[in-house]
Each structure stands twice: as C-alpha cells, then as structure tokens.
Design a protein around this motif. Sequence first.
Motif, PDB file in Angstrom:
ATOM      1  N   SER A 137      10.026 -28.031 -50.242  1.00 40.13           N
ATOM      2  CA  SER A 137      10.962 -29.096 -50.562  1.00 40.13           C
ATOM      3  C   SER A 137      10.761 -29.494 -52.007  1.00 40.13           C
ATOM      4  O   SER A 137       9.631 -29.450 -52.516  1.00 40.13           O
ATOM      5  N   PRO A 138      11.813 -29.911 -52.706  1.00 40.00           N
ATOM      6  CA  PRO A 138      11.629 -30.392 -54.079  1.00 40.00           C
ATOM      7  C   PRO A 138      10.841 -31.691 -54.139  1.00 40.00           C
ATOM      8  O   PRO A 138      10.369 -32.080 -55.203  1.00 40.00           O
ATOM      9  N   ASP A 139      10.673 -32.363 -52.986  1.00 39.73           N
ATOM     10  CA  ASP A 139       9.986 -33.652 -52.941  1.00 39.73           C
ATOM     11  C   ASP A 139       8.517 -33.548 -52.579  1.00 39.73           C
ATOM     12  O   ASP A 139       7.884 -34.559 -52.275  1.00 39.73           O
ATOM     13  N   SER A 140       7.953 -32.350 -52.589  1.00 39.71           N
ATOM     14  CA  SER A 140       6.556 -32.195 -52.175  1.00 39.71           C
ATOM     15  C   SER A 140       5.860 -31.137 -53.009  1.00 39.71           C
ATOM     16  O   SER A 140       6.485 -30.409 -53.790  1.00 39.71           O
ATOM     17  N   SER A 141       4.535 -31.040 -52.816  1.00 39.92           N
ATOM     18  CA  SER A 141       3.761 -30.002 -53.483  1.00 39.92           C
ATOM     19  C   SER A 141       4.137 -28.638 -52.911  1.00 39.92           C
ATOM     20  O   SER A 141       4.731 -28.529 -51.843  1.00 39.92           O
ATOM     21  N   LEU A 142       3.760 -27.592 -53.639  1.00 36.50           N
ATOM     22  CA  LEU A 142       4.186 -26.246 -53.262  1.00 36.50           C
ATOM     23  C   LEU A 142       3.163 -25.256 -53.787  1.00 36.50           C
ATOM     24  O   LEU A 142       2.709 -25.369 -54.923  1.00 36.50           O
ATOM     25  N   PHE A 143       2.775 -24.265 -52.946  1.00 37.14           N
ATOM     26  CA  PHE A 143       1.872 -23.234 -53.430  1.00 37.14           C
ATOM     27  C   PHE A 143       2.332 -21.857 -52.968  1.00 37.14           C
ATOM     28  O   PHE A 143       2.999 -21.718 -51.942  1.00 37.14           O
ATOM     29  N   ARG A 144       1.970 -20.844 -53.732  1.00 32.35           N
ATOM     30  CA  ARG A 144       2.259 -19.449 -53.429  1.00 32.35           C
ATOM     31  C   ARG A 144       1.019 -18.605 -53.701  1.00 32.35           C
ATOM     32  O   ARG A 144       0.243 -18.889 -54.611  1.00 32.35           O
ATOM     33  N   ALA A 145       0.859 -17.533 -52.920  1.00 33.45           N
ATOM     34  CA  ALA A 145      -0.277 -16.634 -53.092  1.00 33.45           C
ATOM     35  C   ALA A 145       0.198 -15.191 -53.092  1.00 33.45           C
ATOM     36  O   ALA A 145       1.278 -14.880 -52.583  1.00 33.45           O
ATOM     37  N   GLU A 146      -0.609 -14.304 -53.647  1.00 35.02           N
ATOM     38  CA  GLU A 146      -0.250 -12.886 -53.697  1.00 35.02           C
ATOM     39  C   GLU A 146      -0.036 -12.351 -52.287  1.00 35.02           C
ATOM     40  O   GLU A 146      -0.847 -12.580 -51.387  1.00 35.02           O
ATOM     41  N   ALA A 147       1.061 -11.634 -52.095  1.00 34.15           N
ATOM     42  CA  ALA A 147       1.429 -11.150 -50.764  1.00 34.15           C
ATOM     43  C   ALA A 147       0.642  -9.898 -50.392  1.00 34.15           C
ATOM     44  O   ALA A 147       0.232  -9.118 -51.245  1.00 34.15           O
ATOM     45  N   ARG A 148       0.444  -9.706 -49.090  1.00 31.33           N
ATOM     46  CA  ARG A 148      -0.191  -8.497 -48.587  1.00 31.33           C
ATOM     47  C   ARG A 148       0.749  -7.312 -48.791  1.00 31.33           C
ATOM     48  O   ARG A 148       1.955  -7.426 -48.624  1.00 31.33           O
ATOM     49  N   SER A 149       0.203  -6.176 -49.146  1.00 31.07           N
ATOM     50  CA  SER A 149       1.037  -5.005 -49.399  1.00 31.07           C
ATOM     51  C   SER A 149       0.311  -3.745 -48.995  1.00 31.07           C
ATOM     52  O   SER A 149      -0.902  -3.744 -48.751  1.00 31.07           O
TER      53      SER A 149
ATOM     54  N   ARG B 148       2.066 -26.280 -57.595  1.00 27.09           N
ATOM     55  CA  ARG B 148       2.267 -27.599 -58.190  1.00 27.09           C
ATOM     56  C   ARG B 148       1.748 -28.635 -57.196  1.00 27.09           C
ATOM     57  O   ARG B 148       1.819 -28.444 -55.985  1.00 27.09           O
ATOM     58  N   ASP B 149       1.250 -29.734 -57.739  1.00 25.51           N
ATOM     59  CA  ASP B 149       0.648 -30.770 -56.913  1.00 25.51           C
ATOM     60  C   ASP B 149       1.534 -32.006 -56.816  1.00 25.51           C
ATOM     61  O   ASP B 149       1.071 -33.062 -56.370  1.00 25.51           O
ATOM     62  N   THR B 150       2.782 -31.881 -57.230  1.00 25.99           N
ATOM     63  CA  THR B 150       3.702 -33.002 -57.217  1.00 25.99           C
ATOM     64  C   THR B 150       5.086 -32.494 -56.841  1.00 25.99           C
ATOM     65  O   THR B 150       5.227 -31.386 -56.339  1.00 25.99           O
ATOM     66  N   ASP B 151       6.117 -33.280 -57.096  1.00 27.21           N
ATOM     67  CA  ASP B 151       7.476 -32.869 -56.757  1.00 27.21           C
ATOM     68  C   ASP B 151       8.191 -32.329 -57.993  1.00 27.21           C
ATOM     69  O   ASP B 151       7.603 -32.189 -59.063  1.00 27.21           O
ATOM     70  N   VAL B 152       9.485 -32.030 -57.828  1.00 22.40           N
ATOM     71  CA  VAL B 152      10.293 -31.557 -58.948  1.00 22.40           C
ATOM     72  C   VAL B 152      11.696 -32.132 -58.835  1.00 22.40           C
ATOM     73  O   VAL B 152      12.209 -32.358 -57.736  1.00 22.40           O
ATOM     74  N   SER B 153      12.290 -32.412 -59.974  1.00 20.10           N
ATOM     75  CA  SER B 153      13.681 -32.855 -60.038  1.00 20.10           C
ATOM     76  C   SER B 153      14.415 -31.935 -60.994  1.00 20.10           C
ATOM     77  O   SER B 153      14.124 -31.906 -62.196  1.00 20.10           O
TER      78      SER B 153
ATOM     79  N   GLY C 168       7.807 -31.419 -61.941  1.00 23.77           N
ATOM     80  CA  GLY C 168       7.981 -32.646 -62.706  1.00 23.77           C
ATOM     81  C   GLY C 168       9.366 -33.244 -62.634  1.00 23.77           C
ATOM     82  O   GLY C 168      10.326 -32.639 -62.164  1.00 23.77           O
ATOM     83  N   ASP C 169       9.482 -34.473 -63.151  1.00 22.54           N
ATOM     84  CA  ASP C 169      10.735 -35.224 -63.068  1.00 22.54           C
ATOM     85  C   ASP C 169      11.773 -34.766 -64.067  1.00 22.54           C
ATOM     86  O   ASP C 169      12.971 -34.942 -63.848  1.00 22.54           O
ATOM     87  N   ALA C 170      11.343 -34.184 -65.184  1.00 25.92           N
ATOM     88  CA  ALA C 170      12.314 -33.861 -66.243  1.00 25.92           C
ATOM     89  C   ALA C 170      13.160 -32.597 -66.017  1.00 25.92           C
ATOM     90  O   ALA C 170      14.342 -32.637 -66.331  1.00 25.92           O
ATOM     91  N   PRO C 171      12.617 -31.455 -65.510  1.00 26.34           N
ATOM     92  CA  PRO C 171      11.209 -31.161 -65.177  1.00 26.34           C
ATOM     93  C   PRO C 171      10.351 -30.971 -66.424  1.00 26.34           C
ATOM     94  O   PRO C 171      10.885 -30.800 -67.528  1.00 26.34           O
ATOM     95  N   ASP C 172       9.033 -30.982 -66.223  1.00 26.10           N
ATOM     96  CA  ASP C 172       8.101 -31.049 -67.336  1.00 26.10           C
ATOM     97  C   ASP C 172       7.333 -29.771 -67.625  1.00 26.10           C
ATOM     98  O   ASP C 172       6.977 -29.506 -68.774  1.00 26.10           O
ATOM     99  N   GLU C 173       7.027 -28.992 -66.582  1.00 29.20           N
ATOM    100  CA  GLU C 173       6.204 -27.808 -66.793  1.00 29.20           C
ATOM    101  C   GLU C 173       6.482 -26.753 -65.729  1.00 29.20           C
ATOM    102  O   GLU C 173       7.100 -27.037 -64.695  1.00 29.20           O
ATOM    103  N   ILE C 174       6.028 -25.547 -66.003  1.00 37.63           N
ATOM    104  CA  ILE C 174       6.179 -24.426 -65.086  1.00 37.63           C
ATOM    105  C   ILE C 174       4.836 -23.710 -65.004  1.00 37.63           C
ATOM    106  O   ILE C 174       4.200 -23.434 -66.023  1.00 37.63           O
TER     107      ILE C 174
END
Length: 364
Positions: free
Chosen positions: A64-76, A197-202, A328-334
């Motif tokens: 969700s854009p309103d929560s933290s989000l993480f991704r990891a390298e996929a199994r292959s 990311r440890d926050t949300d995004v707009s 981030g809100d602006a958003p600010d970073e990637i």
Amino acid sequence: MKTKILSLVLVAGLAACSGGNPFDEGTTAEEETPGTPTDGETIGDGEGTGINRDGIPPGTVSPSPDSSLFRAEARSESETGIDAGNGYATGITYNSRNDTFTVDNIAFDGDRPYDRGTRVSSLNRGEFAVYEGPRTATDPVTGEEVDQFVYRAIYGVSRNRVRAADGTVTDVPTTQFAIVRTGSYIDYGFGGFIYQRDTDVSLPNSLQARFSGKSAGLRDYAGRAGLEYSTADVTVDVDFEDFNDGESIRGDGVKGRVFNRRVIDLNGNDITAAIASTISEDETSIPDAIFEVGPDALDNNGDLIVDIQSQSGGDVYEEGKFYAIVSGDAPDEIVGVFVLETQGTQRTRDTGGFIVYRDPAVRP
C-alpha cells in the motif's frame, strides 16, 4: 564441482510477510550518522506471495502507498534446472551495538557475525558500509580451524534530514538496503539482496522530478571464482504525468543512468582500467547503464522496475533490471538494487544498491 547459488530469503522477526518494517527494531535518529548503519534490525523475509505484477521481487504481500514496503531477491533456477541460489539465506540482521552483520543459512560463512571491513570498510565516500564474513570457523571438539568461503555484505541507509523546533538537524533513515555475495564458487555463489522503505509514499499525478545519489555493490563471476566491489553515481528522472496506462500501474515514464562506475578489489585497489581493458581495447572505463523507457514502470504502491542495459562499441555489454521503491511525501527518495550481467563467454554480475534523493541538500 556442482555450484548452487543463493537468493536471499531475509527474515523479518517483526514484519514476516505482513508488509511491516523488517528493519524497525530500535532505530534511533540520535545514533545515526551519514554513511553509518542504524540500530539492531532484522532484514525482511522475502517469502511474500500474492504479488500479481510480473517481475516484482517477493516481499510485502499486500503493498500500500500508506505503509512500509520491502522486497528481496527472488528464488531462481539455472539453465540446467538446478537451484541458482537466489532466495535461500535467512536471518540477515544488523547489530548496531557492535557494528556487525549476521547472515544465516549460508554454508561456510563462519560461526560468528560478519565484522566491519578492514581493508575496505565503506564505499563511495563513506556512504555505504562493508562487512566481511569470518575467514575461519572452529571445530569445538578438536579446536581445529576450518577455512571459510569469501563473503561480503554491503549495507546502506538513507539520510533523511529532519529539523527540530530548536533548529537542530538529525538524520532519520527512511530507506535501506543490504547485499550479500561470495566469490568462492566457480559459478555465481550464495548471496542475495533486500531493499525497503520504512514509511509511506505520496505520488503526484503531474510534473516531473529528478533523484540523484550513489550506489555500492558487489561483482561476482560465472565460470570462475572472484569477488570485487563496485561503485557508481545514479540518477532517476520520473514523469508523473505520462504515460497514462491504467489504474494500478500508473504508467509514469522513468529514465535514468548508472554512471561513473568504478571497480575495486577486496584489498581496496581501484582496478577499473584493468576491467575496462577486458571489454575492449578502446575502453578506458565501465560503460554507463541506461534505462529502457516505456509504460508500466511504476505502480501506485511505489514499486518501480525497469530494464537497463550498457553498451560498448555499439554492442550490448550488460543487461539487467533496476528494482526500486519510491518513498516520502514529495516523494523524497528512491531506494533499490540493480543487477547487471555481462553477455558473452565471461559472465560477470554487478549487484549494486543505491539510494537517490530529490532534495539537493541531502544528496551525497
């Protein structure tokens, strides 16, 4: 020798697959300085399911854009059908109290945590920390030392500056990544990555933005042993208005470049010129990697994926993916990780983690 290669199933004690923050244990702004890791965190589990968009690495199940989000390298799997190693390591944890990394489920990477690097302790002007797997482990019965494989980990945290009412400025990390690779296998060895990311995004629906920053990574080989560090500058430009492609996949145009690329050996020597000479007699540097521009690059949750490619003399030198999360809100970073693999008989893989910023005041 049969090789297996690992993908990182990085375990999150608090987040699991719920979409929470795998790094969030005890992070404090007071302890954070630019280029230094934050407080004791466990890094993601990478076992997410239910992700419908093709190409998104596993991680947060219901983003969700309103929560933290993480991704990891996929199994292959490799071309022979044998597990290629991506997606197997567990329990990657950073301990700020003694500045160490713990990596579980990888054979012969020591019987104790990874320590901060000695000959190379950080990369790209101190922006990213380097950790070394132990060289030996001890047989508790005989006391004999068992030689271990060569493992390195790279950890990056953002420096999102927050100004308090009294005017003091502190760095509060909002994005992070970790990469683990080895150079002790004939084929690509065990390792992996996670980014979050440890926050949300707009995300806006108009105008454009430029994000700039740096990367640090690890280069390993298929066909021979070997491990090196890599660094680069990274820019990402986003057109939030076009393309107009759908509701969940925004279609925003994204272009970017990975440039000023350097290669450093494990002793800290810059070997960029030597690597470039193996590409072509005319090459004196590592070619820039450029984004493929098209729709469906960014979705409403901030997941961003594009194909990237570098060329030498008009021919393709590397191909790969650029995985990222906008924050981030602006958003600010990637934050994210790119994986570039050379084409031809000598295959080399460059796995680089990056954090890029919109605000010139915090750009490294």
